[in-house]
Design a protein around this motif. Structure first.
Motif, PDB file in Angstrom:
ATOM      1  N   GLY A  21       0.806  -1.223   0.000  1.00 24.14           N
ATOM      2  CA  GLY A  21       0.000   0.000   0.000  1.00 24.14           C
ATOM      3  C   GLY A  21       0.832   1.263   0.000  1.00 24.14           C
ATOM      4  N   THR A  22       1.927   1.278   0.752  1.00 21.40           N
ATOM      5  CA  THR A  22       2.755   2.480   0.829  1.00 21.40           C
ATOM      6  C   THR A  22       3.379   2.790  -0.520  1.00 21.40           C
ATOM      7  OG1 THR A  22       3.255   1.949   3.117  1.00 21.40           O
ATOM      8  CG2 THR A  22       4.682   3.539   2.044  1.00 21.40           C
ATOM      9  N   ALA A  23       3.907   1.780  -1.194  1.00 22.73           N
ATOM     10  CA  ALA A  23       4.523   2.003  -2.504  1.00 22.73           C
ATOM     11  C   ALA A  23       3.480   2.446  -3.526  1.00 22.73           C
ATOM     12  CB  ALA A  23       5.225   0.737  -2.975  1.00 22.73           C
ATOM     13  N   ARG A  24       2.283   1.912  -3.431  1.00 20.71           N
ATOM     14  CA  ARG A  24       1.226   2.296  -4.362  1.00 20.71           C
ATOM     15  C   ARG A  24       0.855   3.762  -4.168  1.00 20.71           C
ATOM     16  NH1 ARG A  24      -2.900  -1.080  -2.891  1.00 20.71           N
ATOM     17  NH2 ARG A  24      -1.679  -2.775  -3.728  1.00 20.71           N
ATOM     18  N   HIS A  25       0.780   4.216  -2.924  1.00 24.10           N
ATOM     19  CA  HIS A  25       0.471   5.622  -2.659  1.00 24.10           C
ATOM     20  C   HIS A  25       1.615   6.526  -3.100  1.00 24.10           C
ATOM     21  CE1 HIS A  25      -3.241   4.736  -0.716  1.00 24.10           C
ATOM     22  NE2 HIS A  25      -2.676   4.015   0.234  1.00 24.10           N
ATOM     23  N   GLN A  26       2.847   6.051  -2.954  1.00 24.01           N
ATOM     24  CA  GLN A  26       3.990   6.846  -3.382  1.00 24.01           C
ATOM     25  C   GLN A  26       3.978   7.018  -4.896  1.00 24.01           C
ATOM     26  OE1 GLN A  26       6.142   8.520  -1.589  1.00 24.01           O
ATOM     27  NE2 GLN A  26       7.196   9.261  -3.393  1.00 24.01           N
ATOM     28  N   ARG A  27       3.600   5.973  -5.626  1.00 27.61           N
ATOM     29  CA  ARG A  27       3.529   6.076  -7.074  1.00 27.61           C
ATOM     30  C   ARG A  27       2.476   7.100  -7.485  1.00 27.61           C
ATOM     31  NH1 ARG A  27       2.158   0.830 -10.261  1.00 27.61           N
ATOM     32  NH2 ARG A  27       2.740   0.112  -8.212  1.00 27.61           N
ATOM     33  N   GLY A  28       1.357   7.132  -6.774  1.00 29.33           N
ATOM     34  CA  GLY A  28       0.317   8.108  -7.051  1.00 29.33           C
ATOM     35  C   GLY A  28       0.789   9.524  -6.767  1.00 29.33           C
ATOM     36  N   ALA A  29       1.571   9.676  -5.692  1.00 25.28           N
ATOM     37  CA  ALA A  29       2.105  11.000  -5.356  1.00 25.28           C
ATOM     38  C   ALA A  29       3.092  11.459  -6.421  1.00 25.28           C
ATOM     39  CB  ALA A  29       2.777  10.963  -3.985  1.00 25.28           C
ATOM     40  N   SER A  30       3.905  10.550  -6.929  1.00 26.47           N
ATOM     41  CA  SER A  30       4.859  10.917  -7.980  1.00 26.47           C
ATOM     42  C   SER A  30       4.119  11.341  -9.249  1.00 26.47           C
ATOM     43  CB  SER A  30       5.790   9.746  -8.290  1.00 26.47           C
ATOM     44  OG  SER A  30       6.586   9.448  -7.170  1.00 26.47           O
ATOM     45  N   ALA A  31       3.075  10.621  -9.587  1.00 25.84           N
ATOM     46  CA  ALA A  31       2.299  10.976 -10.775  1.00 25.84           C
ATOM     47  C   ALA A  31       1.671  12.354 -10.604  1.00 25.84           C
ATOM     48  CB  ALA A  31       1.212   9.931 -11.028  1.00 25.84           C
ATOM     49  N   LEU A  32       1.190  12.646  -9.409  1.00 27.63           N
ATOM     50  CA  LEU A  32       0.600  13.955  -9.150  1.00 27.63           C
ATOM     51  C   LEU A  32       1.644  15.053  -9.261  1.00 27.63           C
ATOM     52  CD1 LEU A  32      -1.881  15.567  -8.287  1.00 27.63           C
ATOM     53  CD2 LEU A  32      -1.201  15.160  -5.915  1.00 27.63           C
ATOM     54  N   GLU A  33       2.856  14.801  -8.790  1.00 25.97           N
ATOM     55  CA  GLU A  33       3.928  15.789  -8.906  1.00 25.97           C
ATOM     56  C   GLU A  33       4.261  16.066 -10.368  1.00 25.97           C
ATOM     57  OE1 GLU A  33       7.032  14.026  -6.661  1.00 25.97           O
ATOM     58  OE2 GLU A  33       6.140  14.550  -4.733  1.00 25.97           O
TER      59      GLU A  33
END
Length: 76
Positions: A21-33
């Motif tokens: 879950g943490t890595a999945r949320h980090q990927r979403g944050a990177s995409a948002l950036e």
């Protein structure tokens, strides 16, 4: 032997079980950036493209460049 089998099973479950879950949320944050960065660049480029001062400077720079190149590179 049983502990090795359990460890092996846990490693395989981790590999084939998907992203945590943490890595999945980090990927979403990177995409948002990246989306925010792209939007900022579009706004900056759009602002510069509509500015007549910048357009005039670019036009004169390219015309000087091409005229210098056609004269054999003997510019100022």
């Amino acid at each position: 032997m049983s502990s090795i089998k359990q460890f092996y099973h846990a490693v395989l479950m981790r590999l084939y079980g998907g992203v945590s879950g943490t890595a999945r949320h980090q990927r979403g944050a990177s995409a948002l950036e990246y989306i925010v960065l792209a939007a900022a660049l579009i706004i900056i480029i759009g602002g510069l493209a509509t500015n007549t001062t910048v357009q005039d400077a670019l036009n004169s720079a390219f015309s000087d460049l091409f005229s210098d190149a056609s004269n054999g590179g003997g510019g100022t």
